[in-house]
Design an enzyme around this catalytic site. Structure first.
Site, short mmCIF file in Angstrom:
data_model
loop_
_atom_site.label_atom_id
_atom_site.label_comp_id
_atom_site.label_asym_id
_atom_site.label_seq_id
_atom_site.Cartn_x
_atom_site.Cartn_y
_atom_site.Cartn_z
N VAL A 68 -3.16 -6.12 0.20
CA VAL A 68 -3.31 -7.01 -0.83
C VAL A 68 -2.00 -6.72 -2.32
O VAL A 68 -1.34 -4.94 -1.57
CB VAL A 68 -4.30 -6.83 -1.50
CG1 VAL A 68 -4.55 -4.91 -1.24
CG2 VAL A 68 -5.12 -6.99 -2.55
N CYS A 69 -2.16 -7.30 -3.02
CA CYS A 69 -0.83 -6.78 -3.76
C CYS A 69 -1.83 -7.13 -5.15
O CYS A 69 -2.35 -7.79 -5.07
CB CYS A 69 0.90 -7.90 -3.81
SG CYS A 69 0.54 -9.08 -3.58
N ALA A 70 -0.69 -7.35 -6.71
CA ALA A 70 -0.59 -8.18 -7.48
C ALA A 70 -1.61 -9.35 -7.48
O ALA A 70 -2.68 -9.33 -7.88
CB ALA A 70 -0.23 -7.54 -8.56
N THR A 96 -5.07 -8.30 -6.32
CA THR A 96 -5.86 -7.36 -7.26
C THR A 96 -6.32 -8.27 -8.63
O THR A 96 -7.87 -8.24 -8.87
CB THR A 96 -5.12 -6.47 -7.57
OG1 THR A 96 -4.83 -5.94 -6.27
CG2 THR A 96 -6.28 -5.39 -8.31
#
Length: 210
Positions: A68-70, A96
């Site tokens: 996961v990232c932004a 996120t």
């Protein structure tokens, strides 16, 4: 041996599987400290190569590996790099940001400072440099070349799905600051299944239990 990235996961698919999945957040430590999905472990994208053995061990234990990232861009790039190393991982669509938009809680380590998401940092830096080039050109003709170079760099970034400016910004002190909790080496030991010589353990913050 090259692998194929697993099918992406939506945040609604991720939530009921959090207890069984190993999830890594590839944002910078500063971004991670600003708020992350509970239980995920921070492995910054620029340290992914260092983490390959531990991530391979985590993926091999069953349950699956997710990244996961932004917003999903960096996690998708990370999954492609992992696949090239023979590690199958699923990117979390929307990242996120999507998790928070769905009303799910974010965990913030005590004392952590809020850091803008990298995409927003890149927009600010690129826009500022373009504006600077145009303003300087009014006094010294020729400086608009700076604006043209930034524009060309953004086009290349889109075509290559890379971002050199993000790589540079990620090295700045406020992005490198790690919130209270285990450092990268401790995180890699958890991923590798080590805990003082024994099995791995995680608390809700993704840290190795003492």
């Amino acid at each position: 041996m090259v692998s194929t990235p697993a099918a992406p996961l939506s945040v609604d698919e991720l939530r009921p599987r959090l207890d069984g999945l190993t999830v890594v957040d590839v944002r910078t430590p500063g971004e991670y400290g600003s708020g992350h999905i509970p239980g995920v472990l921070n492995v910054p994208l620029d340290r992914l190569d260092d983490a390959l053995p531990a991530l391979r061990a985590a993926a091999g234990r069953g349950g699956g590996l997710a990244v996961v990232c932004a917003s999903g861009g960096r996690s998708g790039a990370a999954c492609e790099r992992l696949a090239a190393a023979g590690i199958s991982a699923a990117s979390v669509e929307g990242g996120t940001d999507a998790w928070a938009e769905r009303g799910h809680p974010l965990e913030r380590p005590s004392g952590a400072r809020t850091v803008w998401p990298m995409e927003r940092q890149v927009r600010l830096a690129a826009g500022s440099l373009v504006l600077l080039g145009l303003l300087l050109d009014l006094a010294v003709p020729g400086f608009r070349v700076l604006s043209a170079l930034i524009g060309a760099g953004l086009v290349f970034s889109a075509l290559s799905n890379t971002c050199g400016m993000a790589a540079v910004l990620s090295k700045l002190p406020y992005n490198r600051r790690r919130p209270e909790g285990p450092g990268l080496e401790a995180t890699l030991r958890v991923l590798a299944g080590q805990r003082d010589g024994g099995p791995a353990a995680r608390d809700d913050g993704g840290a190795a239990r003492p």
